[in-house]
Scaffold this motif. Structure first.
Motif, PDB file in Angstrom:
ATOM      1  N   THR A  18      67.086  34.833  33.862  1.00 35.93           N
ATOM      2  CA  THR A  18      68.212  35.707  33.527  1.00 35.93           C
ATOM      3  C   THR A  18      68.417  35.753  32.010  1.00 35.93           C
ATOM      4  O   THR A  18      68.657  36.832  31.436  1.00 35.93           O
ATOM      5  CB  THR A  18      69.499  35.224  34.220  1.00 35.93           C
ATOM      6  N   SER A  19      68.319  34.591  31.360  1.00 33.99           N
ATOM      7  CA  SER A  19      68.449  34.571  29.899  1.00 33.99           C
ATOM      8  C   SER A  19      67.396  35.471  29.258  1.00 33.99           C
ATOM      9  O   SER A  19      67.664  36.218  28.317  1.00 33.99           O
ATOM     10  CB  SER A  19      68.253  33.146  29.364  1.00 33.99           C
ATOM     11  N   ALA A  23      68.025  38.854  27.208  1.00 29.28           N
ATOM     12  CA  ALA A  23      67.564  39.064  25.839  1.00 29.28           C
ATOM     13  C   ALA A  23      66.768  40.352  25.708  1.00 29.28           C
ATOM     14  O   ALA A  23      66.786  41.015  24.681  1.00 29.28           O
ATOM     15  CB  ALA A  23      66.722  37.867  25.400  1.00 29.28           C
ATOM     16  N   THR A  32      71.626  39.764  35.348  1.00 30.84           N
ATOM     17  CA  THR A  32      71.877  38.865  36.479  1.00 30.84           C
ATOM     18  C   THR A  32      71.574  39.554  37.809  1.00 30.84           C
ATOM     19  O   THR A  32      70.903  39.007  38.684  1.00 30.84           O
ATOM     20  CB  THR A  32      73.345  38.410  36.460  1.00 30.84           C
ATOM     21  N   GLN A  36      68.593  38.670  40.492  1.00 34.58           N
ATOM     22  CA  GLN A  36      68.892  38.375  41.901  1.00 34.58           C
ATOM     23  C   GLN A  36      68.060  39.263  42.819  1.00 34.58           C
ATOM     24  O   GLN A  36      67.463  38.803  43.797  1.00 34.58           O
ATOM     25  CB  GLN A  36      70.377  38.597  42.181  1.00 34.58           C
ATOM     26  N   GLU A  37      68.037  40.545  42.488  1.00 25.02           N
ATOM     27  CA  GLU A  37      67.286  41.479  43.325  1.00 25.02           C
ATOM     28  C   GLU A  37      65.795  41.138  43.289  1.00 25.02           C
ATOM     29  O   GLU A  37      65.098  41.221  44.303  1.00 25.02           O
ATOM     30  CB  GLU A  37      67.523  42.920  42.847  1.00 25.02           C
ATOM     31  N   TYR A  64      62.707  42.966  35.161  1.00 23.24           N
ATOM     32  CA  TYR A  64      62.718  43.833  33.981  1.00 23.24           C
ATOM     33  C   TYR A  64      62.454  45.280  34.393  1.00 23.24           C
ATOM     34  O   TYR A  64      63.111  46.219  33.942  1.00 23.24           O
ATOM     35  CB  TYR A  64      61.667  43.337  32.985  1.00 23.24           C
ATOM     36  N   ARG A  65      61.509  45.440  35.308  1.00 24.95           N
ATOM     37  CA  ARG A  65      61.192  46.807  35.767  1.00 24.95           C
ATOM     38  C   ARG A  65      62.395  47.403  36.501  1.00 24.95           C
ATOM     39  O   ARG A  65      62.704  48.584  36.355  1.00 24.95           O
ATOM     40  CB  ARG A  65      59.979  46.753  36.681  1.00 24.95           C
ATOM     41  N   VAL A  68      64.909  48.521  33.894  1.00 27.78           N
ATOM     42  CA  VAL A  68      64.501  49.770  33.232  1.00 27.78           C
ATOM     43  C   VAL A  68      64.677  50.942  34.182  1.00 27.78           C
ATOM     44  O   VAL A  68      65.177  52.007  33.820  1.00 27.78           O
ATOM     45  CB  VAL A  68      63.035  49.659  32.748  1.00 27.78           C
ATOM     46  N   TRP A  71      68.306  51.758  34.581  1.00 26.39           N
ATOM     47  CA  TRP A  71      68.792  52.417  33.380  1.00 26.39           C
ATOM     48  C   TRP A  71      68.389  53.886  33.379  1.00 26.39           C
ATOM     49  O   TRP A  71      69.162  54.766  33.084  1.00 26.39           O
ATOM     50  CB  TRP A  71      68.222  51.712  32.141  1.00 26.39           C
ATOM     51  N   GLN A 114      60.109  42.365  23.407  1.00 19.88           N
ATOM     52  CA  GLN A 114      59.501  41.735  24.575  1.00 19.88           C
ATOM     53  C   GLN A 114      58.595  40.570  24.155  1.00 19.88           C
ATOM     54  O   GLN A 114      58.628  39.493  24.776  1.00 19.88           O
ATOM     55  CB  GLN A 114      58.679  42.791  25.315  1.00 19.88           C
TER      56      GLN A 114
ATOM     57  N   LEU B  11      69.007  30.703  22.657  1.00 20.52           N
ATOM     58  CA  LEU B  11      69.431  31.727  23.626  1.00 20.52           C
ATOM     59  C   LEU B  11      68.840  31.427  25.004  1.00 20.52           C
ATOM     60  O   LEU B  11      69.450  31.678  26.041  1.00 20.52           O
ATOM     61  CB  LEU B  11      68.999  33.124  23.158  1.00 20.52           C
ATOM     62  N   GLY B  12      67.635  30.893  25.005  1.00 17.22           N
ATOM     63  CA  GLY B  12      66.993  30.560  26.275  1.00 17.22           C
ATOM     64  C   GLY B  12      67.780  29.530  27.059  1.00 17.22           C
ATOM     65  O   GLY B  12      67.693  29.457  28.284  1.00 17.22           O
ATOM     66  N   MET B  15      72.323  29.859  29.365  1.00 17.50           N
ATOM     67  CA  MET B  15      72.945  29.817  30.692  1.00 17.50           C
ATOM     68  C   MET B  15      72.753  28.491  31.388  1.00 17.50           C
ATOM     69  O   MET B  15      73.113  28.356  32.558  1.00 17.50           O
ATOM     70  CB  MET B  15      72.378  30.937  31.548  1.00 17.50           C
ATOM     71  N   ILE B  27      70.261  34.979  48.815  1.00 20.37           N
ATOM     72  CA  ILE B  27      69.134  35.737  48.257  1.00 20.37           C
ATOM     73  C   ILE B  27      68.041  35.894  49.311  1.00 20.37           C
ATOM     74  O   ILE B  27      67.477  36.972  49.508  1.00 20.37           O
ATOM     75  CB  ILE B  27      68.557  35.006  47.018  1.00 20.37           C
ATOM     76  N   ARG B  30      68.984  38.450  51.848  1.00 21.39           N
ATOM     77  CA  ARG B  30      68.748  39.795  51.325  1.00 21.39           C
ATOM     78  C   ARG B  30      67.251  40.140  51.404  1.00 21.39           C
ATOM     79  O   ARG B  30      66.862  41.236  51.794  1.00 21.39           O
ATOM     80  CB  ARG B  30      69.248  39.857  49.871  1.00 21.39           C
ATOM     81  N   GLY B 104      56.385  47.112  31.676  1.00 20.32           N
ATOM     82  CA  GLY B 104      57.499  48.037  31.835  1.00 20.32           C
ATOM     83  C   GLY B 104      57.603  49.115  30.783  1.00 20.32           C
ATOM     84  O   GLY B 104      58.529  49.918  30.801  1.00 20.32           O
TER      85      GLY B 104
END
Lengths: 170, 680
Positions: A18-19, A23, A32, A36-37, A64-65, A68, A71, A114, B11-12, B15, B27, B30, B104
């Protein structure tokens, strides 16, 4: 992959991924939910995950995908993003310096951002980033170098009274 | 200057220690839901559905107050829908699974899905359609190469998947071998070099064979690659499973293709493509809900039925794709249903009142007509069924109905020892284009008042809205009917046939300009290896439907003709004839016995269905300069534009000139979209 193994992977890597995604995209809520997904899809595709050399990379790339893709859909359709897992999650406040850093990261070109995130936050070696991103190692090294220079300049510019001169595209 | 690396590292850890938003068990739950959506457990799911729906449909009872109520049969019963489902769009690779694994930055995005191979070849190595290889059903999906950050579509790269079902596994295997051979011995249009890669096996986790090949060819059109540094990377994935074949074709223009062998896009996508391909193909898995559909989810299939609150039973169920399909039986035989592409069902049931609507879309109108005819003939040929154990027998009467484009009603009436009974059911079949709706009523709604015509009228009246809505499905199911008369069959006024890239030529003492005009010849007749080339005009003028233009001077002859054909199919046939003539001809002579002509094809990236080709004299008779003729022929909708340039060509000069001619064709082609049904 068995449930226990999955749960351990989730516990060990959820915050870390998640971090990293945060970023990369600059939105903690969105990061987040997408992670999760991605974990949910990983469980749904656990046979595929078993074959993956780096399950974390698989989940990170998927998250990440998703981010995007969401978005893009949101921008195109101007509708709220779908909430993949449960309801909106409440997250702890993020340190102010992290917000500044993420804001600076967001100003970098996506490829540089990235590379920086994968190398310095995900701690991946250059050759592994090259494999994950699909470009030569030399390209990753160049992106890291340029990204570091640009990020340092941006963080300096954030300081009050600094001489903001814009990014230097090299 | 602050140290960005230190901050990044911190930053890493940002959390670390934060509470987990959701427990792992949620999870996984789901994930299980996602998995269930993809792969409904067949036995459990179908059994449950049968149990839920068979009661209202099968356990119809008769007996006029008697407790001894025999089942009313034969009547539509419930079948397990998943034994061997036909090929559908659900068997195609999904947009989600179509990936370009570069982290991506770019992604393949689904752009179009349709029956058949499509008008444009699915691969530059394809030598014929999969229909032509004997496939009974063919579906294709195209993807666009989208830069995710800007959402821009890069039209130079493409991905598509074609899937096909053959009459037998042996036929599929033969087709697979043929397609593979095409990609070994290939010279794409316009290419002067093709380097075929080896086919390598890819584990895909389903029964069958999967292989991938990476080949390259060049040159890339000069407009994209002025320095000649780029090439085409053609990655092809093939899957063979039972009687089905999938072909994934991805073309990327670039200088290099930096993927590890096991991370190449098609290698990554192939397992997903294989998994989709086998869905419903006797592998025990049902068709996967959630894929692209030909019937919109909001199709008003249940419109006109009473509110569920009025039912003394289940009321409305559906519309959805998970209800079991209707199965018909008569005279101890079961109707063998033809393959279809998509299906939606709805049921409404109350006490002794059972109604089912089943909407099915077939590959085309002809297939739908056949399906309708076969069902009607099935009942008609039975006539009267055998006496059942309970003493009842069923008479089947087929009567025409005025609805849709073709409609019949099958009246199924039970008699007991020769005496009429008030029991029966009514099945109405309505076809519109490629869609067939079956309206099946049993119980009180099946034979009200013992009046068959009243039952039919009531059913049709009740289903007026879904029947009307079927017309909207025509386009989705069939695609444009290529045999329909074209809307535009004359050339619009002011059509820019004389388009010039630089200064347009002017008439003077040394230059003759003719047209644009209906009487101007434009492109002249030509043969290749003795076969007349199929091009507009070309010696067979049709002034009513064409426009010609020519410029001749000492340097050569520029002729152009555009013709509007009566149908898209006619224009397609013309292009097919032209290609067949050019494809098989490498050398000939023009009849003077002096010089050999060398024919070549060139890159023809007009953005439309087009071919660019020409000849130069292989050797001259030592008199005069080398010469030749260059042609570009473009089809857009029902119109074809042909451009001829005859001049003092060397082979090298012709290759250079081809891209300029393609540029002109592209410019004129953009004005030809008026000849398409839906625009370009």
């Amino acid at each position: 992959m068995e449930a226990q193994e999955f749960d351990e992977l989730y516990a060990a890597s959820f915050r870390r991924i998640t971090s990293q995604v945060y970023a990369m995209i600059g939105d903690l809520d969105e990061a987040t939910e997408c992670v999760q997904e991605a974990f949910a899809r990983a469980w749904a595709n656990r046979r595929k995950l078993d074959k993956a050399e780096y399950p974390e990379a698989w989940i990170r790339t998927t998250a990440y995908r998703l981010a995007v893709s969401r978005w893009r859909r949101t921008r195109l359709a101007k509708r709220p993003t779908d909430r993949a897992v449960g309801s909106h999650t409440q997250l702890p406040a993020v340190d102010e310096s992290h917000v500044a850093l993420v804001a600076a990261l967001k100003k970098l070109p996506e490829a540089q951002r990235q590379a920086l995130v994968l190398h310095h936050i995900a701690d991946l070696p250059v050759h592994q980033i090259a494999a994950e991103v699909g470009v030569p190692e030399g390209t990753i090294k160049a992106r890291l170098s340029r990204g570091r220079t640009a990020l340092a300049a941006l963080l300096t510019d954030e300081t009050p009274g600094g001489l903001a001169g814009g990014m230097s595209h090299v | 200057m602050s140290d960005p690396i230190e901050k990044l590292t911190r930053l890493g850890d940002a959390m670390e220690g934060a509470p987990m938003p959701l427990p792992a068990s949620e999870i996984r739950a789901r994930g299980d839901r996602i998995r269930r959506r993809r792969h409904i457990v067949v036995a459990g799911a179908s059994a449950a559905v049968v149990a839920a729906v068979a009661v209202p449909v099968v356990a119809l009872t008769i007996g006029g107050g008697s407790d001894d109520k025999p089942e009313l049969a034969p009547s539509p019963t419930i079948s397990d829908p998943v034994a061997t489902a036909p090929l559908t769009t659900e068997n195609l690779l999904t947009g989600e699974d179509a990936v370009y694994p570069t982290g991506g930055m770019v992604d393949w995005v689904e752009s179009d899905t349709y029956p058949g191979d499509g008008q444009a070849a699915f691969s530059p190595c394809a030598q014929q359609s999969l229909d032509g290889l004997g496939a009974e059903a063919v579906l294709r999906r195209d993807f666009e190469f989208v830069v995710t950050e800007t959402n821009e579509v890069d039209g130079t790269n493409y991905l598509n998947e074609v899937i096909a079902e053959f009459p037998s596994a042996a036929d599929a295997e033969a087709a697979y071998a043929e397609i593979k051979e095409w990609h070994v011995e290939c010279l794409p249009p316009g290419a002067d070099r093709y380097d075929a890669g080896d086919f390598a096996a890819v584990p895909v986790g389903v029964e069958g064979t999967a292989e991938v090949q990476l080949s390259t060819y060049r040159p890339v059109d000069e407009s994209l690659d002025p320095t000649g540094d780029l090439g085409y990377f053609l990655e092809t994935g093939l899957v063979l499973s039972g009687d089905r074949v999938a072909v994934l074709s991805q073309s990327i223009v670039g200088q290099d293709y930096n993927f590890e062998a096991d991370r190449r896009p098609i290698v990554v996508m192939l397992p997903d493509a294989a998994r989709q391909l086998v869905l419903g193909n006797g592998d025990g898995q049902p068709s996967e809900p959630g894929g692209t559909r030909l019937i919109p989810d909001d199709f008003p299939l249940a419109a006109g039925w009473p509110d569920s609150s009025q039912a003394d039973g289940e009321g409305l169920e559906g519309p959805n794709r998970t209800l079991p399909s209707l199965e018909f039986s008569a005279c101890d035989a079961t109707f063998a249903e033809p393959d279809y592409l998509d299906r939606l069902l709805a049921t409404w049931s109350g006490a002794e009142d059972y109604r089912v609507r089943q909407l099915t879309v077939y590959a085309d109108a002809a297939a739908a007509t056949t399906a309708t005819d076969e069902l009607v003939d099935f009942f008609r040929s039975c006539g009267t069924g055998p006496v059942r154990d309970d003493g009842y027998r069923t008479d089947y009467e087929v009567v025409p109905v005025d609805a849709g484009e073709q409609a019949w009603a099958v009246l199924q009436r039970d008699s007991f020892e020769g005496a009429e009974t008030p029991f029966g059911s009514t099945t109405v079949v309505v076809r519109v284009g490629a869609a067939v709706m079956i309206l099946d009523h049993g119980g009180h709604a099946g034979y009200p008042s013992g009046d068959g015509q009243a039952a039919i009228a009531s059913i049709i009246d009740e289903a007026a809205e879904p029947i009307t809505a079927m017309t909207a499905l025509r386009q989705a199911a069939d695609g444009p009917d290529l045999t329909n008369p074209a809307e535009v069959t004359t050339i619009p006024d002011g059509f820019p046939l004389g388009l010039a890239i630089s200064e347009p030529p002017e008439e003077d003492g040394g230059t003759n300009v003719a047209g644009p005009g209906a009487e101007v010849a434009g492109v002249r007749a030509q043969t290749a290896c003795g076969t007349p080339l199929a091009m507009p005009n070309a010696g067979s003028p049709d002034p009513e439907h064409e426009l010609g233009y020519s410029v001749s001077d000492i340097e050569g002859y520029d002729g152009r003709t555009i013709r509007a054909y009566p149908t898209v199919e006619a224009a397609l046939d013309e292009m097919a004839s032209l290609r067949a003539a050019v494809q098989g001809c490498n050398r000939d002579d023009d009849g003077d016995g002096r010089s050999d002509r060398r024919w070549r094809t060139f890159s023809s990236d007009t953005g439309y269905d087009s071919v660019t080709f020409g000849y130069t004299y292989d050797g001259t008779d030592d008199v005069g300069a080398p010469a030749g003729q260059l042609y570009t022929v473009v089809r857009v909708g029902n119109a074809i534009l042909a451009i001829e340039w005859a001049g003092e060509y060397s082979a090298e000069l012709m290759a250079d000139s081809a891209s300029t001619q393609v540029q002109i064709a592209r410019g004129i082609g953009a004005e030809m979209c008026v000849f398409t049904v839906d625009g370009c």
